[in-house]
Design an enzyme around this catalytic site. Structure first.
Site, mmCIF file in Angstrom:
data_model
loop_
_atom_site.group_PDB
_atom_site.id
_atom_site.type_symbol
_atom_site.label_atom_id
_atom_site.label_comp_id
_atom_site.label_asym_id
_atom_site.label_seq_id
_atom_site.Cartn_x
_atom_site.Cartn_y
_atom_site.Cartn_z
ATOM 1 N N GLU A 41 86.869 -29.794 36.895
ATOM 2 C CA GLU A 41 87.629 -29.266 35.745
ATOM 3 C C GLU A 41 86.704 -29.168 34.542
ATOM 4 O O GLU A 41 85.859 -30.044 34.320
ATOM 5 C CB GLU A 41 88.781 -30.217 35.388
ATOM 6 C CG GLU A 41 89.977 -30.085 36.295
ATOM 7 C CD GLU A 41 91.114 -31.009 35.859
ATOM 8 O OE1 GLU A 41 91.053 -31.552 34.731
ATOM 9 O OE2 GLU A 41 92.042 -31.197 36.659
ATOM 10 N N ARG A 98 86.384 -3.050 36.981
ATOM 11 C CA ARG A 98 86.454 -1.944 37.949
ATOM 12 C C ARG A 98 87.807 -1.909 38.658
ATOM 13 O O ARG A 98 88.158 -0.913 39.252
ATOM 14 C CB ARG A 98 85.294 -2.052 38.948
ATOM 15 C CG ARG A 98 83.974 -1.643 38.315
ATOM 16 C CD ARG A 98 82.790 -1.881 39.237
ATOM 17 N NE ARG A 98 82.453 -3.287 39.343
ATOM 18 C CZ ARG A 98 81.452 -3.763 40.084
ATOM 19 N NH1 ARG A 98 80.714 -2.939 40.784
ATOM 20 N NH2 ARG A 98 81.189 -5.057 40.109
ATOM 21 N N LYS A 194 80.029 11.319 44.543
ATOM 22 C CA LYS A 194 79.992 10.030 45.261
ATOM 23 C C LYS A 194 81.320 9.730 45.953
ATOM 24 O O LYS A 194 82.373 9.955 45.392
ATOM 25 C CB LYS A 194 79.669 8.904 44.263
ATOM 26 C CG LYS A 194 79.638 7.520 44.871
ATOM 27 C CD LYS A 194 79.132 6.474 43.893
ATOM 28 C CE LYS A 194 80.241 5.771 43.158
ATOM 29 N NZ LYS A 194 79.778 4.685 42.307
ATOM 30 N N ARG A 196 83.304 6.535 48.247
ATOM 31 C CA ARG A 196 83.194 5.139 48.701
ATOM 32 C C ARG A 196 84.038 4.985 49.953
ATOM 33 O O ARG A 196 85.264 5.040 49.877
ATOM 34 C CB ARG A 196 83.693 4.185 47.619
ATOM 35 C CG ARG A 196 82.655 3.895 46.546
ATOM 36 C CD ARG A 196 82.886 2.512 45.945
ATOM 37 N NE ARG A 196 82.069 2.284 44.756
ATOM 38 C CZ ARG A 196 80.827 1.815 44.805
ATOM 39 N NH1 ARG A 196 80.255 1.566 45.960
ATOM 40 N NH2 ARG A 196 80.163 1.606 43.682
ATOM 41 N N THR A 225 75.356 -3.667 43.619
ATOM 42 C CA THR A 225 74.569 -3.775 44.859
ATOM 43 C C THR A 225 73.399 -2.785 44.855
ATOM 44 O O THR A 225 72.569 -2.787 45.745
ATOM 45 C CB THR A 225 75.438 -3.440 46.082
ATOM 46 O OG1 THR A 225 75.870 -2.073 45.966
ATOM 47 C CG2 THR A 225 76.670 -4.326 46.160
ATOM 48 N N GLY A 227 73.668 0.226 45.503
ATOM 49 C CA GLY A 227 73.953 1.268 46.496
ATOM 50 C C GLY A 227 74.103 2.632 45.816
ATOM 51 O O GLY A 227 73.478 3.614 46.235
HETATM 52 C C1 R5P Z 1 81.347 2.606 39.435
HETATM 53 O O1 R5P Z 1 82.323 3.251 39.055
HETATM 54 C C2 R5P Z 1 80.311 2.080 38.496
HETATM 55 O O2 R5P Z 1 80.125 2.914 37.399
HETATM 56 C C3 R5P Z 1 79.001 1.853 39.200
HETATM 57 O O3 R5P Z 1 78.512 3.082 39.703
HETATM 58 C C4 R5P Z 1 79.153 0.894 40.357
HETATM 59 O O4 R5P Z 1 79.872 -0.240 39.976
HETATM 60 C C5 R5P Z 1 77.794 0.490 40.902
HETATM 61 O O5 R5P Z 1 77.997 -0.361 41.973
HETATM 62 P P1 R5P Z 1 76.907 -0.489 43.118
HETATM 63 O O6 R5P Z 1 75.600 -0.776 42.443
HETATM 64 O O7 R5P Z 1 77.392 -1.657 43.949
HETATM 65 O O8 R5P Z 1 76.905 0.785 43.912
#
Ligand code: R5P
Length: 314
Positions: A41, A98, A194, A196, A225, A227
């Protein structure tokens, strides 16, 4: 205590940035004791009298995110009960942002829940930078100042004098930000399409716009990440781009992000210090950190003096 007397405290998430912010203001962090009981805590006690004071608490929602959020809430509760006049949460990185809408069945709107928790704990206002979506301001019923790292990046890129430049948004959500960059740097604009397939897995389908033989800068708010970043770099190279740079405010760089960036043909990624530097990150030649400390110091000063913060957006 006079109306404009202010005290700045920090949670444990990003002490380096907090010290720079107070240093710029020729102040010291408020004295307090912050730690945990043996069961984990969090315990907090302020050594400073805050009765009638304008209190700022700096806390970034970085690893360990949930712990740092709780720390901030408890610190606020302590100051509220100690009769602080106004309490501002200074949040260099606002996590959970997010998850800002119900885009699938049975999911939380986490960004809104965090806003509710901050208000319930007693905050009178929020000072953040590059919230993932501007609309998050509307999740609060208290004032939110959402600073932008954009002027810091722009002045850096202007010094680099890059020719034949195109700014690239890595997704549709970032087009507005990329457009401001392109206007300020008098550059072209391109957008990556993009998708996902699943959380934390990004796939770039196409590049919309001409990047052949151009120098490019990918702009985004978060690199997690990496990515999104490395897939965008790949797609830009495939479309004939020359040098590829990137600017992202919040360098989370989780998992294998550093390795992915090291293996990618990106020239350099510019991030800020909203999230503390990991040691291996400091050693990476592909990453350069620009500080937001001065911006936050100026904003805190303006809030306390009740002057406009709009000059900080120029
Ligand atoms: C997404 O809407 C954000 O603007 C970033 O593009 C995203 O959070 C990047 O995440 P990562 O590096 O895991 O692809």
């Amino acid at each position: 205590m006079t109306k404009n007397k202010y005290l700045i405290f920090s949670g444990s998430s990003n002490l380096q940035l907090a010290k720079q912010i107070v240093g710029n203001l020729k102040k010291k962090l408020g004295q307090s004791s912050l730690g945990t009981f043996s069961d984990g805590e969090i315990r907090f006690q302020s050594w400073e009298n805050v009765r009638g004071a304008d209190v700022f608490i700096i806390q970034s929602f970085t690893k360990d995110i949930n712990f740092h959020i709780m720390e901030l809430l408890l610190m606020c509760d302590a100051f509220k009960r100690a009769s602080a006049r106004r309490i501002t949460a200074v949040i260099p990185y606002y996590a959970y942002a997010r998850q800002d809408r119900k885009d699938r069945p049975r999911v939380p709107i986490s960004a809104k829940l965090i806003a509710d928790l901050l208000e319930t704990s007693g905050f009178s206002r929020i000072l953040a930078i590059d919230l993932h979506a501007n609309q998050i301001q509307g999740f609060f019923n208290i004032p939110v100042d959402n600073l932008m790292a954009l002027p810091i990046f722009i002045s850096h890129f202007k010094k680099m004098k890059l020719k034949d430049l195109v700014i690239v948004s890595p997704d549709a959500g970032g087009v507005e930000r990329a457009r401001i960059f392109s206007q300020k740097l008098k550059a072209g604009l391109a957008i990556a399409d993009k998708r996902r397939a699943e959380a934390n897995v990004a796939e770039i389908m196409h590049i919309i716009g001409d990047v052949k033989d151009k120098n490019t800068i990918i702009v985004d708010d978060i690199v997690d990440t990496a990515g999104t970043m490395t897939e965008t770099v790949k797609a830009l190279k495939k479309n004939g781009a020359k040098k590829i740079y990137a600017a992202c405010t919040h360098g989370i760089l989780s998992g294998k992000a550093l390795k992915k960036l090291a293996d990618s043909p990106i020239e350099k990624l510019f991030i800020t210090d909203t999230i503390p530097l990991q040691e291996e990150l400091a050693a990476s030649k592909k990453i350069e950190v620009l500080s937001v400390a001065d911006l936050f110091s100026q904003a805190i000063c303006s809030i306390n003096k009740e002057t406009s913060v709009s000059k900080l957006f120029k």
